[in-house]
Design an enzyme around this catalytic site. Structure first.
Site, PDB file in Angstrom:
ATOM      1  N   LYS A  44     112.932  49.692  46.657  1.00 20.44           N
ATOM      2  CA  LYS A  44     112.986  50.282  45.305  1.00 20.44           C
ATOM      3  C   LYS A  44     111.593  50.416  44.719  1.00 20.44           C
ATOM      4  CE  LYS A  44     113.669  48.427  40.694  1.00 20.44           C
ATOM      5  NZ  LYS A  44     112.264  48.193  40.447  1.00 20.44           N
ATOM      6  N   ASN A  45     110.666  49.537  45.089  1.00 22.68           N
ATOM      7  CA  ASN A  45     109.319  49.557  44.512  1.00 22.68           C
ATOM      8  C   ASN A  45     108.299  50.256  45.397  1.00 22.68           C
ATOM      9  OD1 ASN A  45     110.429  48.326  42.366  1.00 22.68           O
ATOM     10  ND2 ASN A  45     109.628  46.287  42.810  1.00 22.68           N
ATOM     11  N   ARG A 116     109.664  52.800  34.924  1.00 18.38           N
ATOM     12  CA  ARG A 116     108.203  52.588  35.005  1.00 18.38           C
ATOM     13  C   ARG A 116     107.523  53.604  35.875  1.00 18.38           C
ATOM     14  NH1 ARG A 116     105.809  49.038  31.651  1.00 18.38           N
ATOM     15  NH2 ARG A 116     104.086  48.799  33.106  1.00 18.38           N
ATOM     16  N   CYS A 140     112.677  47.193  32.642  1.00 24.15           N
ATOM     17  CA  CYS A 140     113.523  46.010  32.380  1.00 24.15           C
ATOM     18  C   CYS A 140     112.984  45.223  31.183  1.00 24.15           C
ATOM     19  CB  CYS A 140     113.516  45.091  33.593  1.00 24.15           C
ATOM     20  SG  CYS A 140     114.105  45.830  35.122  1.00 24.15           S
ATOM     21  N   ASP A 331     110.052  38.765  41.208  1.00 16.84           N
ATOM     22  CA  ASP A 331     111.371  39.387  41.340  1.00 16.84           C
ATOM     23  C   ASP A 331     112.314  38.565  42.204  1.00 16.84           C
ATOM     24  OD1 ASP A 331     109.213  42.077  41.823  1.00 16.84           O
ATOM     25  OD2 ASP A 331     110.224  41.642  39.944  1.00 16.84           O
ATOM     26  N   VAL A 353     103.892  35.820  35.998  1.00 17.10           N
ATOM     27  CA  VAL A 353     103.637  37.272  36.027  1.00 17.10           C
ATOM     28  C   VAL A 353     104.175  37.965  34.765  1.00 17.10           C
ATOM     29  CG1 VAL A 353     104.009  39.432  37.310  1.00 17.10           C
ATOM     30  CG2 VAL A 353     103.624  37.278  38.546  1.00 17.10           C
TER      31      VAL A 353
HETATM   32  C1  EPZ Z   1     106.038  46.405  39.557  1.00 19.53           C
HETATM   33  O1  EPZ Z   1     106.075  46.568  38.133  1.00 19.53           O
HETATM   34  C2  EPZ Z   1     107.501  46.330  39.983  1.00 19.53           C
HETATM   35  N1  EPZ Z   1     108.194  47.523  39.549  1.00 19.53           N
HETATM   36  C3  EPZ Z   1     108.166  45.112  39.335  1.00 19.53           C
HETATM   37  O2  EPZ Z   1     109.488  44.999  39.856  1.00 19.53           O
HETATM   38  C4  EPZ Z   1     107.414  43.861  39.744  1.00 19.53           C
HETATM   39  O3  EPZ Z   1     107.943  42.759  39.055  1.00 19.53           O
HETATM   40  C5  EPZ Z   1     105.926  44.005  39.360  1.00 19.53           C
HETATM   41  O4  EPZ Z   1     105.365  45.196  39.936  1.00 19.53           O
HETATM   42  C6  EPZ Z   1     105.105  42.817  39.824  1.00 19.53           C
HETATM   43  O5  EPZ Z   1     105.171  42.683  41.185  1.00 19.53           O
HETATM   44  C7  EPZ Z   1     108.019  48.660  40.250  1.00 19.53           C
HETATM   45  O6  EPZ Z   1     107.300  48.735  41.224  1.00 19.53           O
HETATM   46  C8  EPZ Z   1     108.774  49.848  39.773  1.00 19.53           C
HETATM   47  P1  EPZ Z   1     102.557  45.115  37.011  1.00 19.53           P
HETATM   48  P2  EPZ Z   1     104.756  46.967  37.319  1.00 19.53           P
HETATM   49  O7  EPZ Z   1     101.793  46.270  36.524  1.00 19.53           O
HETATM   50  O8  EPZ Z   1     103.914  47.852  38.137  1.00 19.53           O
HETATM   51  C9  EPZ Z   1     100.996  43.307  32.879  1.00 19.53           C
HETATM   52  C10 EPZ Z   1     111.821  44.696  39.802  1.00 19.53           C
HETATM   53  O9  EPZ Z   1     112.617  43.829  39.381  1.00 19.53           O
HETATM   54  N2  EPZ Z   1     100.381  44.652  32.640  1.00 19.53           N
HETATM   55  O10 EPZ Z   1     102.103  44.451  38.261  1.00 19.53           O
HETATM   56  O11 EPZ Z   1     105.159  47.420  35.997  1.00 19.53           O
HETATM   57  C11 EPZ Z   1     102.523  43.359  32.800  1.00 19.53           C
HETATM   58  O12 EPZ Z   1     102.984  43.315  31.487  1.00 19.53           O
HETATM   59  C12 EPZ Z   1     110.606  45.108  38.950  1.00 19.53           C
HETATM   60  O13 EPZ Z   1     111.937  45.272  40.868  1.00 19.53           O
HETATM   61  C13 EPZ Z   1      99.594  44.822  31.506  1.00 19.53           C
HETATM   62  O14 EPZ Z   1      99.402  43.907  30.714  1.00 19.53           O
HETATM   63  O15 EPZ Z   1     104.089  45.505  37.198  1.00 19.53           O
HETATM   64  C14 EPZ Z   1     102.928  42.152  33.630  1.00 19.53           C
HETATM   65  O16 EPZ Z   1     102.865  40.993  32.843  1.00 19.53           O
HETATM   66  C15 EPZ Z   1     110.503  44.318  37.706  1.00 19.53           C
HETATM   67  N3  EPZ Z   1      99.036  46.053  31.301  1.00 19.53           N
HETATM   68  C16 EPZ Z   1     101.860  42.127  34.697  1.00 19.53           C
HETATM   69  O17 EPZ Z   1     100.735  42.872  34.199  1.00 19.53           O
HETATM   70  C17 EPZ Z   1      99.243  47.121  32.168  1.00 19.53           C
HETATM   71  O18 EPZ Z   1      98.713  48.227  31.927  1.00 19.53           O
HETATM   72  C18 EPZ Z   1     102.307  42.697  36.032  1.00 19.53           C
HETATM   73  O19 EPZ Z   1     102.693  44.034  35.831  1.00 19.53           O
HETATM   74  C19 EPZ Z   1     100.055  46.914  33.304  1.00 19.53           C
HETATM   75  C20 EPZ Z   1     100.626  45.664  33.528  1.00 19.53           C
END
Ligand code: EPZ
Length: 456
Positions: A44-45, A116, A140, A331, A353
């Site tokens: 999915k990711n 996202r 989410c 996750d 995270v």
């Molecule tokens: C991806 O989300 C995945 N989703 C998430 O899976 C997964 O939990 C996450 O990566 C971490 O591995 C998809 O790929 C569609 P991040 P993403 O940017 O890219 C902060 C699932 O259940 N952040 O790595 O959105 C953020 O708030 C989903 O399958 C900022 O502050 O995650 C978080 O605390 C849930 N500013 C952390 O970084 C930004 O501009 C990690 O987010 C971007 C992120």
């Protein structure tokens, strides 16, 4: 004509096959250990990101190992609006974007709130049209999930942004290379960097990058298209921009998040479950923790078929800290915590995270679990959330006998943990909002039946 008979229906019968929209509420009758085998398809990711990559070229791109999940429907719709085409057949998707039209505000607002993924087309739109619009994305309910890192990446590569009424308008003639240091190894911001830098002028470098298997799979796709990308040992990604990219054929990696969810269900119910389609190395950290908790597994020679069982009657409690790859994935956390409610002793969980990913434990308590949530960092790392009063640690006391309850699904992974808890519980549980699981668990109800979960 008597009052009571309806006039003969003149309605023309609807030719389309009747699609059974499964009710959004599921009843689970628990107490039976799972037993069965499942095939897991594309991640999915990773899959939706490879679909976005196809928009970086006018040539045809083909993806295989397709999972029927709702999250790809949003990307398909976006590709259609931008002028591209998506063709499906049994196990593949073919994408062609000869032309690309930048999305308008209303489409951006709707799609960015639905998932996202659409924000990841910002760099694509800048390459293909010189402009793009961004809205605060949805996804989410596990934290505010800002996009500030995405914007700082695009600004560093030369995009100019203006903010109007909650919408961000970006413009760029041609993006150019830059050196960027991410404050946190964000998956999304790293993907944005990759989409932006592969066609930018000159060299780019991203320090503190995300290196999840899904990121490496995207890099494999981009390399097939003609990109110049290297992943350095210390979380640094280097890219030399090229003038254009070609098409590709790619088999997407299996979904290690889905595999770990089903394995956690086996651990929680004391059952036996085989998953096929996910590589051992993508689950290495999960497998270690699984064994430390008292689970066991056997893996075939290719490392692609894993049978999960229990090594002992009582599970062991443990200290669990989530982290970016190669740490324990956030996750994996909620489904695994359900299994820890059955461990013989006190487990400690530190979510580093997302600041708000323990809300679901409230519902597990209604099934009889003993879980307390804390704002302190209950783990070896002092994380970003420690000083910010976020409820991001938990203490789980087990073993507790779970019983049926009524639950409402708040997000994808929590939803799976509810079904796992209901399956481990005695009696009947009613779970509302299970439709949300279709976003990331393909053929969910079919798979539940295949592993012997009594549900309706
Ligand atoms: C991806 O989300 C995945 N989703 C998430 O899976 C997964 O939990 C996450 O990566 C971490 O591995 C998809 O790929 C569609 P991040 P993403 O940017 O890219 C902060 C699932 O259940 N952040 O790595 O959105 C953020 O708030 C989903 O399958 C900022 O502050 O995650 C978080 O605390 C849930 N500013 C952390 O970084 C930004 O501009 C990690 O987010 C971007 C992120």
């Amino acid at each position: 004509m008597s009052e009571t008979t309806a006039p003969p229906s003149t309605a023309i019968p609807d030719p389309r096959p009747r699609v059974d929209v499964p009710s959004d509420t599921m009843t689970v009758r628990g107490g039976v250990p799972v037993d069965g085998a499942l095939t897991i398809r594309g991640s999915k990711n990773a899959l939706p990101k490879a679909m976005v990559a196809a928009l970086l070229t006018e040539e045809t791109c083909r993806l295989t190992n397709i999972a029927a999940i709702r999250d790809i429907e949003v990307v398909e719709e976006l590709i259609g609006i931008a002028g591209g085409t998506v063709e499906h057949d049994a196990d593949s998707i073919t994408i062609t974007a000869h032309t690309f039209t930048a999305l308008g505000e209303s489409d951006v607002e709707r799609l960015h709130n639905a998932s996202r993924i659409p924000i990841l087309t910002t760099a694509v739109s800048l390459h293909r049209t010189g402009e793009a619009v961004v809205a605060a994305p949805g996804g989410c309910a596990i934290g505010p999930r800002p996009v500030d890192f995405h914007l700082s990446v695009l600004r560093a590569l030369g995009a100019r942004d203006e903010h109007h009424d909650g919408m961000i308008h970006l413009r760029a003639d041609r993006l150019h290379g830059a050196r960027i240091d991410l404050p946190f190894p964000s998956v999304g911001a790293t993907e944005q960097f990759l989409f932006a830098s592969v066609l930018a002028e000159g060299d780019s470098e991203l320090a503190n990058a995300a290196i999840e298997p899904e990121i490496l799979d995207l890099i494999a796709v981009l390399q097939k298209m003609g990109a110049l990308i290297s992943v350095e040992p210390n979380r640094t990604i280097r890219v030399t921009g090229v003038d254009q990219l070609g098409g590709f054929e790619h088999r997407v990696i299996g979904d290690r998040l889905e595999a770990a969810s089903w394995a956690s269900l086996a651990l929680a119910t004391g059952g036996r479950l085989t998953v096929e389609g996910v590589q051992q190395q993508d689950l290495a950290t999960f497998l270690n923790v699984y064994r430390r908790a008292g689970g066991d597994f056997t893996i075939d020679a290719e490392g692609n078929r894993i049978e999960f069982t229990r090594a002992r009657r009582m599970l062991r409690p443990l200290a669990l800290e989530t982290d970016v790859h190669p740490g324990f994935m956030t996750d994996w956390q909620s489904p695994f915590v359900t299994a820890l409610t059955q461990a013989d002793g006190v487990s400690v969980v530190h979510e580093t995270v997302y600041e708000d990913r323990l809300g679901y434990t409230e519902a597990l308590r209604t099934l009889g679990a003993q879980i307390q949530v804390f704002t302190e960092c209950l783990g070896p790392t002092r994380c970003r959330f420690g000083a910010a009063n976020h409820r991001h640690s938990a203490v789980v006391v087990g073993p507790t006998k779970l019983h049926g309850a009524e639950l409402v699904v708040p997000d994808l992974r929590a939803g799976f943990s509810y079904v796992a808890a209901a399956a481990a519980a005695d009696g009947e549980s009613v779970i509302h909002g299970v439709g949300l699981l279709d976003r990331g668990y393909a053929e969910f109800r079919h798979k539940l039946a295949a592993v012997g979960i009594d549900h309706s």
